[in-house]
Design an enzyme around this catalytic site. Sequence first.
Site, mmCIF file in Angstrom:
data_model
loop_
_atom_site.group_PDB
_atom_site.id
_atom_site.type_symbol
_atom_site.label_atom_id
_atom_site.label_comp_id
_atom_site.label_asym_id
_atom_site.label_seq_id
_atom_site.Cartn_x
_atom_site.Cartn_y
_atom_site.Cartn_z
ATOM 1 N N GLU A 80 -8.347 -92.395 27.416
ATOM 2 C CA GLU A 80 -7.608 -93.250 28.343
ATOM 3 C C GLU A 80 -8.622 -93.793 29.333
ATOM 4 O OE1 GLU A 80 -6.331 -94.837 31.437
ATOM 5 O OE2 GLU A 80 -6.096 -92.732 32.027
ATOM 6 N N CYS A 122 -5.566 -94.253 37.594
ATOM 7 C CA CYS A 122 -5.698 -95.384 36.678
ATOM 8 C C CYS A 122 -4.402 -96.172 36.599
ATOM 9 C CB CYS A 122 -6.133 -94.917 35.303
ATOM 10 S SG CYS A 122 -5.160 -93.569 34.644
#
Length: 527
Positions: free
Chosen positions: A290, A324
């Site tokens: 990710e 994020c």
Amino acid sequence: MQSTDFDNELTFHTHQQKGTEAKFHGAYEDAVESVKGELGSYHPLKIDGQDVETNGRFAVESPGDVDLTIGEFAAGGAPEVDDAVDAAKNALPAWEGRDPSSRGEIFTTAADLLRERKYEFAATLSLENGKNRTEAMADVDEAIDFLEFYSGEFTRSNGYQFDTGEPTPGQHTTNVLRPYGVFGVIAPFNFPIAITIGMSSAAMITGNTVVLKPASTTPLVAHKYVNLLEEAGLPDGVINIVTGGGRSVGNPLTEHEDVAGVAFTGSREVGLHIQETFSELGKRGPVIAELGGKNPVIVSDTADIDDAVEGVMKGAFSFSGQKCSATSRVYVDDDVLDEFTDKLVAETEQLTVGQPTDRDSFLSPLIDESALEHYLEISERARADGNVLTGGAEVTDPDLPDGRYVEPTVVTDIPHEHGLAREEHFVPFLTVHPISNLDEGIKKSNDSEYGLCAGLFSTDDEEIDRWFDEIESGMCYANRSQSATTGALVQAQPFGGWKFSGTTGKFAGGYWYLQQFMREQSRTRVE
């Protein structure tokens, strides 16, 4: 298809529903005092169940109080990585050979143990990485959810073993998924309990063994997790922890010939480098990564402005934007731009910047000096090229300890093409942009190399349906005032992204995540 029943942990929410917040706060504050009494110790590596000391060590300080030493940690290198990979490789056959339910039981036991110690882990997290108490507890809750959900799914599917019958007389066939082998798990600082546990437990439940490299700023909670797994009955060598820097530990781990796969959460640059390393070395195992986001929110002219302001503010500034999934750019219809911006600035200036362990603190300190330097640099760029409506400076408060505290920042008059509106910053920094209609908002939202999270505020059902169909994002939230882009829950809202936000298109906490850690084998026996 109906999902299976699953209940998320939701500790603080549950106390709110019961009217017992005082009990939550009291237990957390007691845990903070207890954990503080344990800080400052030395922590060796853990390889094959044994403590391993090295010639080097590094100290970790609290981002909220740099005079508070979290501990000293052994600094590993290539030799220690070799030993850890060997231990994981040797543990693999017996671990893979265990019955799926036996493997799963260890992790449900670990979930129970973590549930009993959740306040200790949350307090440790607040001190080590700077999350406020409710977000720290949410981190722990998510970790419990990962352990429960993954072990439940793996057991329910009988370890992804299927009897496929007799295609022709005298032949019996089965289809199985089997582990790849040794996984390197490289964890981030921002969710050092949830993401660390999510990635590593997925690898181990599916029969792989693990060498864990936690972020160098948050190694203490990783050590506590490994100790908890030992208490739950995990055999020696199934997980090994090697602390140290990216070059000294991360690189030799990903380059090791016996590391079959890597699970990574972090920057796009590092994640793509790991992929390139695997390709150059001819490795055929997975890189499950990710890689960040530049998450847009559209505010339509039909939006409930108060909801939009609350959702954007919480999405942008919780944990000081060090997620994020943080909201980082907002596209607001011209007709409501002034109202939205004025209210957003007013609400942002009411947020409390304070010590992570204080009850009223909302914004967290930045994790390290490089984050602080980046924040100051982009704030200066914003003053030069745009209009800083609020924020853009360090917090100067004599009542705060020496820490990395900064102001939440709202910026306008930055062109959509400007680097400040296109780069991921990982600090509390938000740009606001005018749009003439939904078409323009969707086009500009999608004009990014990232595709992790996106939000919309609109009361028009047709707009919402169209946005869901056209937005290029893995996680999409409409009218979510609790946070426009952050706060995904295991099972209900699997976490992952499109484009350069991820490498696999299968999301953590979802029904297709575990299978990535395994490879298929068809077995035919002639009888």
